[in-house]
Design a protein around this motif. Structure first.
Motif, PDB file in Angstrom:
ATOM      1  N   ALA A   1       1.051  -1.197  -0.074  1.00  0.00           N
ATOM      2  CA  ALA A   1       0.575  -0.378   0.246  1.00  0.00           C
ATOM      3  C   ALA A   1       1.088   1.276   0.661  1.00  0.00           C
ATOM      4  O   ALA A   1       0.540   2.207  -1.080  1.00  0.00           O
ATOM      5  N   ARG A   2       2.118   1.644   1.308  1.00  0.00           N
ATOM      6  CA  ARG A   2       2.828   2.308   0.858  1.00  0.00           C
ATOM      7  C   ARG A   2       3.685   2.684  -0.328  1.00  0.00           C
ATOM      8  O   ARG A   2       3.685   3.862  -0.691  1.00  0.00           O
ATOM      9  N   GLU A   3       4.206   1.494  -1.015  1.00  0.00           N
ATOM     10  CA  GLU A   3       4.305   1.074  -2.519  1.00  0.00           C
ATOM     11  C   GLU A   3       3.652   2.217  -3.440  1.00  0.00           C
ATOM     12  O   GLU A   3       3.769   2.710  -4.102  1.00  0.00           O
ATOM     13  N   TRP A   4       2.476   2.019  -3.436  1.00  0.00           N
ATOM     14  CA  TRP A   4       1.230   2.538  -4.355  1.00  0.00           C
ATOM     15  C   TRP A   4       0.958   3.825  -4.214  1.00  0.00           C
ATOM     16  O   TRP A   4       0.705   4.521  -5.155  1.00  0.00           O
ATOM     17  N   ALA A   5       0.815   4.220  -2.633  1.00  0.00           N
ATOM     18  CA  ALA A   5       0.592   5.933  -2.167  1.00  0.00           C
ATOM     19  C   ALA A   5       2.186   6.515  -2.631  1.00  0.00           C
ATOM     20  O   ALA A   5       2.000   7.504  -2.676  1.00  0.00           O
ATOM     21  N   ALA A   6       2.766   6.060  -3.202  1.00  0.00           N
ATOM     22  CA  ALA A   6       4.698   6.895  -3.193  1.00  0.00           C
ATOM     23  C   ALA A   6       4.013   7.605  -4.487  1.00  0.00           C
ATOM     24  O   ALA A   6       4.909   8.177  -5.166  1.00  0.00           O
ATOM     25  N   GLY A   7       3.078   6.530  -5.174  1.00  0.00           N
ATOM     26  CA  GLY A   7       2.780   7.508  -6.512  1.00  0.00           C
ATOM     27  C   GLY A   7       1.665   8.368  -6.707  1.00  0.00           C
ATOM     28  O   GLY A   7       1.466   9.206  -7.780  1.00  0.00           O
ATOM     29  N   ARG A   8       1.462   9.689  -5.132  1.00  0.00           N
ATOM     30  CA  ARG A   8       0.979  10.059  -4.709  1.00  0.00           C
ATOM     31  C   ARG A   8       1.104  10.901  -3.678  1.00  0.00           C
ATOM     32  O   ARG A   8       0.247  11.650  -3.250  1.00  0.00           O
ATOM     33  N   THR A   9       1.680  11.786  -4.644  1.00  0.00           N
ATOM     34  CA  THR A   9       2.324  12.756  -3.177  1.00  0.00           C
ATOM     35  C   THR A   9       2.385  14.415  -3.988  1.00  0.00           C
ATOM     36  O   THR A   9       2.121  13.907  -4.907  1.00  0.00           O
ATOM     37  N   VAL A  10       1.506  15.360  -3.564  1.00  0.00           N
ATOM     38  CA  VAL A  10       1.791  16.696  -4.057  1.00  0.00           C
ATOM     39  C   VAL A  10       2.951  16.381  -4.893  1.00  0.00           C
ATOM     40  O   VAL A  10       3.148  17.106  -5.932  1.00  0.00           O
ATOM     41  N   GLU A  11       3.968  16.563  -4.250  1.00  0.00           N
ATOM     42  CA  GLU A  11       5.244  16.833  -4.938  1.00  0.00           C
ATOM     43  C   GLU A  11       5.603  16.860  -6.310  1.00  0.00           C
ATOM     44  O   GLU A  11       5.855  17.499  -7.386  1.00  0.00           O
TER      45      GLU A  11
END
Length: 337
Positions: free
Chosen positions: A315-325
């Motif tokens: 899940a964390r690996e997936w979320a890494a593509g969804r940062t505001v930066e």
């Protein structure tokens, strides 16, 4: 660009839809202002390139918005992150607030915007119906990058597996999808002394409390960042009742916990059945159908530590593509379209 963010609130919606991307745009060299009450004189006089109005529908704000539209010297961006024309009657406070007059103004203000920004493709379809000439941009919610490195605090009793839920009072019927099976799970002899339920936000722990089930509650925090830093779940449950309103919702509840490395059990409906409108994979999670029982996935994640940790890592690996930066360029592109 000189951008004025006319925010509707300073809680979750205002934070994720305006303040967080606005701060990142400022880092990129744009001149960004934000206010939740009045529109500065310089905005009315045309000294601003872009005005972002977050779900503008109050009477006074609507008068100002329509005046700006008639003046035509500044680009108007209408921002909305919920299907406010289809608020479920069970959400009594919001349903009463978004009455027929409020919805009428909401429609009229969206209809005169040059650009409309939304969180999901379902909302984009709705926006196209109301304003076929505007540029419609799907900008899924993003998380601050620091969240991916944040180490969750331990719960008061680290020997217990913490089943967590977060949200407000608007989720009465959503939580109803989960309440009975979760209460039964917590009461079961095999789970006593093994698991607890932690509600953050609204006090929904009351709906699953019993003589044998362990529950606790943490109220609201001063800021979204404070809330995120306080989440101590080992796994999270995200029930969502099928409805027109929920079908257009964003996947924010799942995104926040995924960024913290927390595995999730979600209802197989709305935003949890598809990836956001930017491509990419569907979030890793255990999905529960409307006729399924929540106890089986609860039992799996509570008692299988290795699987729980693996799903959290994915899940964390997936979320890494969804940062505001990494995605602020989407707002930059939308505002300059």
């Amino acid at each position: 660009m000189k951008i004025f963010l006319w925010v509707a609130d300073y809680s979750g919606c205002g934070y994720y839809r305006c303040l967080l991307p606005g701060a990142e745009l400022a880092k990129r060299g744009h001149d960004v202002m934000a206010d939740g009450s009045t529109v500065p004189k310089e905005v009315h006089s045309g000294e601003c390139d872009v005005i972002v109005g977050q779900r503008v529908c109050n009477e006074g704000a609507s008068v100002a918005w329509q005046k700006l539209a008639r003046a035509g010297h500044t680009k108007l961006v209408f921002e909305t992150d919920d299907l406010l024309t289809a608020v479920d009657p069970s959400n009594r406070i919001a349903h009463a607030f978004y009455d027929s007059e409020m919805v009428r103004r909401y429609r009229e203000n969206l209809a005169v915007a040059d650009v409309v920004t939304v969180t999901t493709e379902r909302l984009a379809e709705h926006a196209r119906e109301l304003n076929p000439t505007a540029a419609i941009h799907v900008l899924p919610n993003q998380i601050p990058g620091w969240l991916l490195e944040h180490e969750r605090p331990t719960s008061p009793d680290p020997d217990l597996v913490t089943i967590g839920w977060r949200g407000g009072l608007s989720h009465q019927r959503d939580f109803g999808e989960l309440a009975k099976p979760l209460r039964a799970f917590l009461q079961h002899p095999l789970n006593r002394g093994v698991a607890e339920f932690h509600a953050m936000g609204a006090p929904y722990h009351e709906r699953v409390a019993s003589n044998h089930g362990r529950v606790r509650w943490t109220g609201w925090h001063e800021s979204v960042a404070d809330f995120l830093k306080a989440v101590d779940f080992d796994l999270t449950v995200i029930p969502l009742r099928p409805s027109t309103f929920n079908d257009a919702k964003s996947d924010l509840a799942l995104l926040e916990t995924a960024a913290l490395g927390i595995p999730a059990i979600v209802s197989d409906t709305g935003p949890y059945t598809y990836s956001p409108g930017i491509g990419g994979p569907v979030a890793p999670a255990i999905r529960v159908g409307s006729n399924d029982w929540w106890q089986d996935p609860l039992r799996l994640l509570v008692h299988d530590t290795a699987y729980r940790e693996q799903l959290g890592k994915e899940a964390r690996e997936w979320a890494a593509g969804r940062t505001v930066e990494g995605n602020a360029w989407r707002w930059e592109e939308a505002y300059s379209s």
